[in-house]
Design a protein around this motif. Structure first.
Motif, short mmCIF file in Angstrom:
data_model
loop_
_atom_site.label_atom_id
_atom_site.label_comp_id
_atom_site.label_asym_id
_atom_site.label_seq_id
_atom_site.Cartn_x
_atom_site.Cartn_y
_atom_site.Cartn_z
N ARG A 9 13.98 21.11 -62.43
CA ARG A 9 13.57 22.20 -61.56
C ARG A 9 13.04 23.37 -62.41
O ARG A 9 12.09 24.02 -62.03
N TYR A 35 -0.36 18.67 -59.95
CA TYR A 35 -1.01 19.96 -59.74
C TYR A 35 -0.23 21.03 -60.50
O TYR A 35 0.97 20.91 -60.73
N GLN A 37 0.43 25.28 -59.97
CA GLN A 37 0.28 26.34 -58.97
C GLN A 37 0.49 27.68 -59.62
O GLN A 37 1.56 27.94 -60.20
N LEU A 43 -3.35 25.75 -55.73
CA LEU A 43 -3.00 24.52 -56.44
C LEU A 43 -4.26 23.95 -57.09
O LEU A 43 -5.30 23.82 -56.44
N LEU A 45 -5.75 20.70 -59.42
CA LEU A 45 -5.45 19.33 -59.79
C LEU A 45 -5.64 19.10 -61.28
O LEU A 45 -6.71 19.38 -61.84
N PHE A 48 -4.81 12.62 -61.69
CA PHE A 48 -4.30 11.77 -60.63
C PHE A 48 -4.46 10.31 -61.01
O PHE A 48 -5.16 9.98 -61.97
N LEU A 90 3.58 20.78 -59.72
CA LEU A 90 3.92 20.01 -58.51
C LEU A 90 3.36 18.60 -58.62
O LEU A 90 2.18 18.41 -58.91
N SER A 102 -3.60 9.86 -44.80
CA SER A 102 -2.31 9.94 -45.44
C SER A 102 -2.18 11.25 -46.19
O SER A 102 -2.78 11.42 -47.24
N PRO A 103 -1.43 12.20 -45.65
CA PRO A 103 -1.28 13.47 -46.36
C PRO A 103 -0.44 13.31 -47.61
O PRO A 103 0.28 12.34 -47.76
N LEU A 104 -0.56 14.27 -48.50
CA LEU A 104 0.24 14.27 -49.71
C LEU A 104 1.69 14.62 -49.39
O LEU A 104 1.97 15.43 -48.52
N PHE A 106 4.90 16.11 -51.45
CA PHE A 106 5.13 16.83 -52.69
C PHE A 106 6.58 16.76 -53.15
O PHE A 106 7.51 16.67 -52.33
N GLY A 107 6.77 16.85 -54.46
CA GLY A 107 8.09 17.09 -55.02
C GLY A 107 8.42 18.57 -54.95
O GLY A 107 7.58 19.39 -54.53
N ASN A 108 9.63 18.94 -55.39
CA ASN A 108 10.08 20.32 -55.30
C ASN A 108 9.52 21.23 -56.40
O ASN A 108 9.74 22.43 -56.36
#
Lengths: 115, 111
Positions: A9, A35, A37, A43, A45, A48, A90, A102-104, A106-108
């Motif tokens: 984190r 990404y 931020q 955000l 990129l 990928f 992210l 299909s939306p992304l 995300f992780g925390n």
């Protein structure tokens, strides 16, 4: 529910260190993304991947590399960390190439500070 | 160069107010537009818009796309403190499938 897990984190690293950011998703998604931020910039990129061992540069790949040895895991590598890489990172995944339906997910996020 | 611009960048309202967030884009080969809400952690998906003029609704949130004006709005009615977040707009290009994000709008709802 899709789960995208980022290993850390918060991270604090020194300039010049090699840094690994790990991301794992549990839904057998083909696509994975990294990404960063930053305030006022949204955000952006970095890299990928559409499949195992495949990678493509995003909009700001300089200073970064990635690894995708297994479908569920996508690693971001900072070969020699610099202070301008201090940011929130992210990871995201999606099911279908092209993101048409299909939306992304995300992780925390990992907040990296390079001193 | 493709770009997505959100406005305002930040907004402070009181509970019960209605807010409208804007997203405009200049993107070649547009495929769809997505809205996300980001609180302390991961952005969470709100809406995907592909067709012009069709409103998507979820509770107090709604969104609509105007392909002629190259823009979308996100409306939140009867705002609550739990609506405080960064709202992100992103556009998908057909050719690459990549998302292009706007800067985000930071919404603060005061009690």
């Amino acid at each position: 529910d899709v789960k995208v897990t980022q290993s850390s984190r918060y991270l604090v690293k020194r300039t010049g260190e090699k840094v690994f950011l790990e991301c794992v998703q549990d839904m057998d998604h083909e696509n994975m993304f990294w990404y960063r931020q930053d305030p006022g910039l949204g955000l952006r990129l970095i890299y990928f991947s559409y499949d195992v061992k495949m990678k493509e540069k995003g909009d700001i790949p300089e200073g970064y590399s990635v690894s995708r040895e297994k479908k569920e895991r996508f690693s971001l590598i900072l070969e020699s960390a610099s202070t301008n890489q201090t940011s929130m990172y992210l990871c995201a995944s999606s099911r279908i190439r092209g993101l048409g339906n299909s939306p992304l997910h995300f992780g925390n996020g990992t907040r990296l500070t390079v001193t | 160069e493709d770009k997505v611009v959100q406005s305002p960048l930040s907004l402070v309202v009181h509970e019960g107010d209605t807010v409208t967030l804007n997203c405009s884009y200049e993107v070649t080969n547009f495929r769809s537009l997505l809205w996300y809400k980001q609180e302390k952690k991961a952005p969470t998906f709100l809406f995907m818009l592909t067709s012009s003029g069709i409103e998507k609704k979820s509770g107090r949130l709604s969104s609509i796309l105007d392909k002629k004006e190259l823009s979308s709005i996100l409306n939140i009615t009867a705002t609550q403190t739990g609506d405080s977040a960064i709202y992100l707009c992103a556009v998908v290009r057909v050719s690459t499938g990549k998302l292009i994000f706007g800067q985000g709008t930071t919404l603060q709802v005061k009690p």
